[in-house]
Design a protein around this motif. Structure first.
Motif, PDB file in Angstrom:
ATOM      1  N   GLN A  89       0.846  -1.189   0.000  1.00  0.00           N
ATOM      2  CA  GLN A  89       0.000   0.000   0.000  1.00  0.00           C
ATOM      3  C   GLN A  89       0.886   1.245   0.000  1.00  0.00           C
ATOM      4  O   GLN A  89       2.068   1.165   0.244  1.00  0.00           O
ATOM      5  CB  GLN A  89      -0.948   0.020   1.212  1.00  0.00           C
ATOM      6  N   GLN A 135       2.591   4.524   1.250  1.00  0.00           N
ATOM      7  CA  GLN A 135       3.015   5.125   2.518  1.00  0.00           C
ATOM      8  C   GLN A 135       3.857   6.346   2.263  1.00  0.00           C
ATOM      9  O   GLN A 135       4.719   6.343   1.367  1.00  0.00           O
ATOM     10  CB  GLN A 135       3.830   4.120   3.337  1.00  0.00           C
ATOM     11  N   VAL A 189       6.242   8.740   4.715  1.00  0.00           N
ATOM     12  CA  VAL A 189       6.792   8.784   6.063  1.00  0.00           C
ATOM     13  C   VAL A 189       7.688  10.003   6.188  1.00  0.00           C
ATOM     14  O   VAL A 189       8.724  10.103   5.519  1.00  0.00           O
ATOM     15  CB  VAL A 189       7.589   7.504   6.386  1.00  0.00           C
ATOM     16  N   CYS A 240      10.466  13.264   3.297  1.00  0.00           N
ATOM     17  CA  CYS A 240       9.204  12.564   3.070  1.00  0.00           C
ATOM     18  C   CYS A 240       9.516  11.382   2.161  1.00  0.00           C
ATOM     19  O   CYS A 240       9.717  11.570   0.955  1.00  0.00           O
ATOM     20  CB  CYS A 240       8.194  13.501   2.439  1.00  0.00           C
ATOM     21  N   SER A 243       6.537   5.226  -0.640  1.00  0.00           N
ATOM     22  CA  SER A 243       6.585   3.853  -1.135  1.00  0.00           C
ATOM     23  C   SER A 243       5.195   3.461  -1.610  1.00  0.00           C
ATOM     24  O   SER A 243       4.186   4.041  -1.188  1.00  0.00           O
ATOM     25  CB  SER A 243       7.064   2.893  -0.049  1.00  0.00           C
ATOM     26  N   TYR A 258      -2.652  11.176  -0.815  1.00  0.00           N
ATOM     27  CA  TYR A 258      -1.976  10.452   0.255  1.00  0.00           C
ATOM     28  C   TYR A 258      -1.278  11.439   1.187  1.00  0.00           C
ATOM     29  O   TYR A 258      -0.719  12.448   0.738  1.00  0.00           O
ATOM     30  CB  TYR A 258      -0.943   9.476  -0.319  1.00  0.00           C
ATOM     31  N   GLY A 287       1.227  11.754   4.919  1.00  0.00           N
ATOM     32  CA  GLY A 287       2.052  11.128   5.930  1.00  0.00           C
ATOM     33  C   GLY A 287       1.470  11.366   7.318  1.00  0.00           C
ATOM     34  O   GLY A 287       0.445  12.037   7.470  1.00  0.00           O
ATOM     35  N   GLN A 288       2.139  10.840   8.316  1.00  0.00           N
ATOM     36  CA  GLN A 288       1.638  10.919   9.688  1.00  0.00           C
ATOM     37  C   GLN A 288       2.075  12.202  10.396  1.00  0.00           C
ATOM     38  O   GLN A 288       1.553  12.534  11.457  1.00  0.00           O
ATOM     39  CB  GLN A 288       2.127   9.710  10.504  1.00  0.00           C
TER      40      GLN A 288
END
Length: 119
Positions: free
Chosen positions: A1, A3, A5, A22, A25, A108, A110-111
């Motif tokens: 999936q 990601q 990060v 950043c 993937s 999408y 990131g956290q």
């Protein structure tokens, strides 16, 4: 999936520098425009900078223009945000987001990574 990060956040004194990364993937990174956003406590998320998927054209919020630089390395599937001359008002959680081509849809996220600038 897919990601995204973020990394590189931390505590720094005013006037200092940080470089955020950043790492992506699960997607064809070179086909995605990447943006950096930030959210300070009690405030809405705001745009910081973006770099286009093709040609690397960049744009910045007025508040960071001349101090921050966005870049990307498609071979490493990574985008960067170099932050210089940091100010206490730059304190926030910083997020990267990816949009396919020029859609601007921020498909999408990131956290987030915390950046704290002390005075």
């Amino acid at each position: 999936q897919v990601q995204l990060v973020e990394s590189g956040g931390g505590l720094v004194q005013a006037g200092g520098s940080l470089r955020l990364s950043c790492a992506a993937s699960g997607l064809s990174f070179s086909l995605y425009t990447v943006g950096w956003f930030r959210q300070a406590p009690g405030k809405e998320r705001e745009f910081v900078a973006t770099i286009r998927w093709s040609g690397g054209r960049t744009s910045y919020a007025n508040s960071v223009k001349g101090r921050f630089t966005i870049s990307r390395d498609n071979a490493k599937n990574t985008a960067y945000l170099q932050m210089n001359s940091l100010k206490p008002e730059d304190t926030a959680v910083y997020y990267c987001a990816a949009s396919r081509l020029d859609s601007g849809s921020n498909d999408y996220w990131g956290q987030g990574t915390q950046v704290t600038v002390s005075s």
